[in-house]
Structure formats: structure tokens, C-alpha cells
Design an enzyme around this catalytic site. Structure first.
Site, mmCIF file in Angstrom:
data_model
loop_
_atom_site.group_PDB
_atom_site.id
_atom_site.type_symbol
_atom_site.label_atom_id
_atom_site.label_comp_id
_atom_site.label_asym_id
_atom_site.label_seq_id
_atom_site.Cartn_x
_atom_site.Cartn_y
_atom_site.Cartn_z
ATOM 1 N N GLY A 16 0.830 -1.202 0.000
ATOM 2 C CA GLY A 16 0.000 0.000 0.000
ATOM 3 C C GLY A 16 0.858 1.242 0.000
ATOM 4 O O GLY A 16 2.050 1.209 0.325
ATOM 5 N N GLY A 18 0.509 5.752 0.587
ATOM 6 C CA GLY A 18 -0.319 6.899 0.948
ATOM 7 C C GLY A 18 0.537 8.130 1.121
ATOM 8 O O GLY A 18 1.738 8.139 0.785
ATOM 9 N N ASP A 130 -8.252 5.402 15.008
ATOM 10 C CA ASP A 130 -8.605 5.180 13.604
ATOM 11 C C ASP A 130 -9.032 3.732 13.371
ATOM 12 O O ASP A 130 -8.659 3.111 12.370
ATOM 13 C CB ASP A 130 -7.438 5.546 12.687
ATOM 14 C CG ASP A 130 -7.878 5.770 11.240
ATOM 15 O OD1 ASP A 130 -9.066 6.100 11.014
ATOM 16 O OD2 ASP A 130 -7.040 5.623 10.337
#
Length: 293
Positions: A16, A18, A130
Site C-alpha cells: 500500500g 499513501g 482510527d
């Protein structure tokens, strides 16, 4: 210019990417041990570097089978990386996308595993802030694991960050984050698992904010035995929620056992395991031909 890499590991694949950096699957060059490595974006601002170190410190405080483990923080000049356990499983987000609404036993099992992981964090003085389906990994055994402490804070710290769909009222108001903040988010995801819908819709930020702050808790949307869990876990006032994630686990066990029998958790785990295995192509270690050490 080539990007810096933690030297004793070889990168297998990217997991991933970001704004904060990228996460890769890697293996130790000598032992072959698979790990996940999170690299901070090169040239990151000092504030981002401090936050990255904070994430490692927060994760390092937590030692629990329901939470992915920190191995170490690596600093090399201006470069930073977090080496952590690689959990071979599928994000709960993918299970929800394909299978929601889930059977009550499966939704309860994920909530319990998540609460146990959060309780370990809370015992270490850490609030995740989160909790969301993308930050829960379900392996082939059906036991969920909590990941990504990127915006975690010490309990009592500022709470104005998070994922809007699951943010507690106090987060929207910028009030201190407490264990009750995580309990709220976990209950929102529990609601989503049971109904296939987010508690306050998928609209714009303003409408989602209005729902979390002012709309009634949608407990009536779930089966009657589970309504008290939704009502307590998503109470607008943190003082009206369970005092801790561990306390909520006790209430959950009582409700689940009474409604679905003493073997509810084993049935829920089998459902989750089946859903995870059906998505085995998304398991990072299996896809790369690696086996956890």
C-alpha cells in the site's frame, strides 16, 4: 536516485501507499522471515518524522495476539522505517464489501477480537483513534488482528483526527481521546457488519458529522438482542459508553451467549475463516509464496 531500504531485508511486493509513505512486504535475506515494512516518504517534514516515531512508540507499547507486533524502528540519516509483523490475511473491509451483512455470530466475533486488541492498547495508555474495517485483518483462522497505529495518541491526547465514517462525537469536537473513543468506532463497524450500512450514511463530511453529533443511535436497525450493544457502544456521551474495551467484552460475551448459545464464537470464527479463505488470493504472504516464521 534509488530509495533507501532497510539493508537486511529484500522487498517482495508493495502492500500500500499513501501520503505518509509506503508499506511493503519483505523478507529477511538470511532467515527468510517475512515482515511488513512501512517507509516514511523521503524528504518528509519534521512534524511527519515526529509522528512516524510516535507511531512506532505507540505500537511498541502493545503486546497482544490481537495486534500486529512491532519489531523495530530503523533510522538511517533522514530515512525512517518501521519493521513489523506481516499478518497473512484479508482486510475486514474486503469481507464486508463482498459478504455484508454478516451473520450475528461473525459480527460479534470480529467485535470481540477488536475489543481485545483495543483493550491491550488502552492498558498501555494508547488510544488507536482510527479503528475501521481497513485496519482489521482476518487470517485464515478467523481471528481478527488490529493494525495501523499511524494516528494513535496517548489517552487524553487530542482527538480531532480519524476516519469520518467512524469518528466519535468527541473527535468531531476536538476533545480528548479516551478508550471510549475507540469503543465508539468499533461499535460503528459492528453496526456495519450487521446491516451492510454505515451508521450515518456515505454522504459528504457535513452530513456524516451531523449524524454522529446529533442523530439518534440506530440501534433499532439490528436484531433485538444486539440493540443494547449498539446503544451503549455508540452513545453520544463518552461517559455513557462502557468504561473500557475490556468491560465491553464482558457485556458482549453475556449478550452473545444468551442470544446465540455457548458456542457462538466458534461458529462466528468458522464463518469468518471461510470468508477469509475465499479471498485467499488477497493474502500477501500466500500470494508471494512466503510462510510466516
Amino acid at each position: 536516485m534509488a530509495q533507501w531500504r532497510v539493508p537486511e531485508f529484500e522487498e517482495v511486493r508493495e502492500l500500500g501507499q499513501g501520503a505518509q509513505g509506503r508499506v511493503v512486504l519483505a523478507r529477511h535475506k538470511v532467515r527468510g522471515t517475512p515482515v511488513a515494512i512501512k517507509y516514511l516518504t523521503a524528504g518528509a517534514a519534521p512534524e511527519a518524522r515526529d509522528r512516524f516515531r510516535d507511531e512506532a512508540r505507540m505500537l511498541g507499547r502493545v503486546d497482544d495476539p490481537n495486534v500486529a507486533r512491532l519489531y523495530r524502528l530503523v533510522e538511517h540519516g533522514d530515512d525512517l522505517a518501521i519493521v513489523m509483523e506481516a499478518v497473512d490475511g484479508v482486510p475486514f473491509k474486503e469481507i464486508l464489501r463482498r459478504h455484508a451483512p454478516l451473520e450475528p455470530e461473525a459480527a460479534l466475533t470480529v467485535l470481540k477480537g477488536s475489543l481485545l486488541g483495543l483493550a491491550a492498547a488502552h492498558a498501555a495508555g494508547v488510544v488507536h483513534r482510527d479503528y475501521k474495517p481497513a485496519n482489521v485483518i482476518v487470517p485464515a483462522d478467523g481471528r481478527s488482528r488490529l493494525i495501523d497505529f499511524g494516528i494513535a495518541v496517548v489517552a487524553g491526547g487530542a482527538s480531532a483526527e480519524g476516519t469520518p465514517l467512524y469518528m466519535a462525537p468527541e473527535q468531531w469536537r476536538g476533545e480528548p481521546a479516551t478508550p471510549a473513543t475507540d469503543v465508539y468506532a468499533a461499535t460503528c463497524v459492528f453496526y456495519e457488519a450487521l446491516t451492510g450500512r454505515r451508521p450515518y450514511g456515505n454522504g459528504d463530511r457535513a452530513s456524516i458529522r451531523a449524524g454522529h453529533l446529533g442523530e439518534a443511535v440506530p440501534a433499532e436497525d439490528v436484531a433485538e438482542p444486539l440493540r443494547p450493544l449498539i446503544a451503549r457502544g455508540m452513545a453520544k456521551d463518552p461517559a455513557d459508553r462502557p468504561v473500557s474495551a475490556s468491560a465491553f467484552v464482558g457485556h458482549l460475551d453475556e449478550v452473545a451467549g444468551g442470544a446465540y448459545g455457548p458456542d457462538w464464537e466458534s461458529r462466528g470464527m468458522r464463518v469468518l475463516a471461510g470468508a477469509a479463505v475465499a479471498l485467499a488470493a488477497l493474502f500477501p504472504l500466500a500470494a508471494a509464496g512466503l510462510v510466516p516464521a
